[in-house]
Design an enzyme around this catalytic site. Sequence first.
Site, PDB file in Angstrom:
ATOM      1  N   ARG A 107       0.842  -1.205   0.000  1.00  0.00           N
ATOM      2  CA  ARG A 107       0.000   0.000   0.000  1.00  0.00           C
ATOM      3  C   ARG A 107       0.871   1.248   0.000  1.00  0.00           C
ATOM      4  O   ARG A 107       2.016   1.211   0.423  1.00  0.00           O
ATOM      5  CB  ARG A 107      -0.904   0.012   1.234  1.00  0.00           C
ATOM      6  CG  ARG A 107      -2.031  -1.003   1.159  1.00  0.00           C
ATOM      7  CD  ARG A 107      -2.907  -0.929   2.393  1.00  0.00           C
ATOM      8  NE  ARG A 107      -3.620   0.343   2.443  1.00  0.00           N
ATOM      9  CZ  ARG A 107      -3.635   1.158   3.504  1.00  0.00           C
ATOM     10  NH1 ARG A 107      -2.973   0.857   4.592  1.00  0.00           N
ATOM     11  NH2 ARG A 107      -4.327   2.272   3.468  1.00  0.00           N
ATOM     12  N   LYS A 161       2.955  -6.949  12.001  1.00  0.00           N
ATOM     13  CA  LYS A 161       2.300  -7.172  10.706  1.00  0.00           C
ATOM     14  C   LYS A 161       2.500  -8.610  10.217  1.00  0.00           C
ATOM     15  O   LYS A 161       3.617  -9.102  10.086  1.00  0.00           O
ATOM     16  CB  LYS A 161       2.858  -6.195   9.671  1.00  0.00           C
ATOM     17  CG  LYS A 161       2.154  -6.303   8.341  1.00  0.00           C
ATOM     18  CD  LYS A 161       1.629  -4.990   7.875  1.00  0.00           C
ATOM     19  CE  LYS A 161       1.161  -5.084   6.429  1.00  0.00           C
ATOM     20  NZ  LYS A 161       0.686  -3.833   5.894  1.00  0.00           N
ATOM     21  N   ARG A 172       1.521   3.864  16.764  1.00  0.00           N
ATOM     22  CA  ARG A 172       2.198   4.346  17.970  1.00  0.00           C
ATOM     23  C   ARG A 172       1.343   4.329  19.225  1.00  0.00           C
ATOM     24  O   ARG A 172       1.794   3.925  20.267  1.00  0.00           O
ATOM     25  CB  ARG A 172       2.738   5.766  17.738  1.00  0.00           C
ATOM     26  CG  ARG A 172       4.144   5.738  17.174  1.00  0.00           C
ATOM     27  CD  ARG A 172       4.576   7.106  16.823  1.00  0.00           C
ATOM     28  NE  ARG A 172       3.834   7.592  15.669  1.00  0.00           N
ATOM     29  CZ  ARG A 172       3.766   8.853  15.318  1.00  0.00           C
ATOM     30  NH1 ARG A 172       4.349   9.754  16.047  1.00  0.00           N
ATOM     31  NH2 ARG A 172       3.097   9.213  14.248  1.00  0.00           N
TER      32      ARG A 172
HETATM   33  C1  BTN Z   1       0.242  -3.760   2.270  1.00  0.00           C
HETATM   34  O1  BTN Z   1       1.092  -2.883   2.044  1.00  0.00           O
HETATM   35  O2  BTN Z   1      -0.132  -4.011   3.414  1.00  0.00           O
HETATM   36  C2  BTN Z   1      -0.363  -4.533   1.119  1.00  0.00           C
HETATM   37  C3  BTN Z   1       0.521  -5.635   0.658  1.00  0.00           C
HETATM   38  C4  BTN Z   1      -0.032  -6.487  -0.470  1.00  0.00           C
HETATM   39  C5  BTN Z   1       0.981  -7.484  -0.970  1.00  0.00           C
HETATM   40  C6  BTN Z   1       0.402  -8.451  -1.946  1.00  0.00           C
HETATM   41  S1  BTN Z   1       1.486  -9.813  -2.253  1.00  0.00           S
HETATM   42  C7  BTN Z   1       0.480 -10.349  -3.567  1.00  0.00           C
HETATM   43  C8  BTN Z   1       0.015  -9.110  -4.295  1.00  0.00           C
HETATM   44  N1  BTN Z   1       0.953  -8.721  -5.317  1.00  0.00           N
HETATM   45  C9  BTN Z   1       1.532  -7.551  -5.051  1.00  0.00           C
HETATM   46  O3  BTN Z   1       2.382  -6.999  -5.769  1.00  0.00           O
HETATM   47  N2  BTN Z   1       1.065  -7.056  -3.886  1.00  0.00           N
HETATM   48  C10 BTN Z   1       0.053  -7.921  -3.320  1.00  0.00           C
END
Ligand code: BTN
Length: 325
Positions: free
Chosen positions: A122, A188, A322
């Site tokens: 994200r 996470k 935080r």
């Molecule tokens: C985040 O930042 O929390 C979201 C992460 C999402 C990762 C997944 S892995 C499979 C899919 N392909 C990607 O390039 N991103 C999502």
Amino acid sequence: MHHRTQLLRILADGQFHSGEVLGSELGISRSAVWKILKTLPEIGLDVQAVPRRGYRLSAPLELLDREKILTSSSLASSPLLSELEIHENIDSTNRLMMQRAREGSNSGHVCLAEQQQEGKGRRGRQWISPFGSNVYLSFLWRFTEGAPDALSTLSLVAGVTTARVIENFGLTGVGMKWPNDILLDGRKLGGILLEFAGEHSGPCYIVSGIGVNYSMPTEAGIEIDQPWTDICSHSNAISRNHFTATLIEALLLAYDKFQAKGFEPFMADWQRLDLCRGQTVVLQVQDGHIIGRAEGIDEQGALLLKTEDGVRRFSSGEVSLRTMR
Ligand code: BTN
């Protein structure tokens, strides 16, 4: 199958294999085997070479296996799964699925990868995606007759569904940080990235990308810019293929339900998993930050914050950890 894939399938057991045996199984010379072995550290794999015993990976791997995924669930017979593609190495499963969507793929087309070179997180972040160790999954869903009003809640559906699957494998302490960060004991564990194309009120499609840390190698984990955890740190009895299959199945069923009934069937789980509710949180928005007490979400999935100016709704932003734990 590429020689490297064949080699990895043999080495995945974490046992020693001599160069000679590896060469004869692949039909290549020992020096060709050695050349391939030398490339494995590039994908984050540590190979140990011991005289007279051969080579082994420092830790066994459970590689993605199409048959296991299809048979360890009812996916093989599910009308919701239109296609399953598994890649060894790809830039991003989301990017591939957006391309498949443009090419005309159907709802329920699922893509998995062992590794992503440019995994997307994200807010323009990179999603750390080392080889053979986590779940990188994207799938396509089409809304042909206009999407449900609360399409913005779909990413919460993906998050809640993923969190529930993790809980059903026996992990405790799982929660959601709005909008769709999956945390375990405040660290996470997984994230969701939805990409949308089309008209909100007409035909459109959504690619949902789900990343779950299954067994993050320590060196790769160093690159993650926040506290993280993975499934194998909490249970060593969960098969990567079985987990992946269960997750795909649950997500397809959830989207089908969402299409018919909207977000309502998911609200109770969201409320149970919502880590922000009742907490004073800091929301990073484009032009600064807002401090407020989280009061849950509205029917569009927007975050409700009680601030000095009253209750305000936010449809995007990043909740800072935080003040949460
Ligand atoms: C985040 O930042 O929390 C979201 C992460 C999402 C990762 C997944 S892995 C499979 C899919 N392909 C990607 O390039 N991103 C999502």
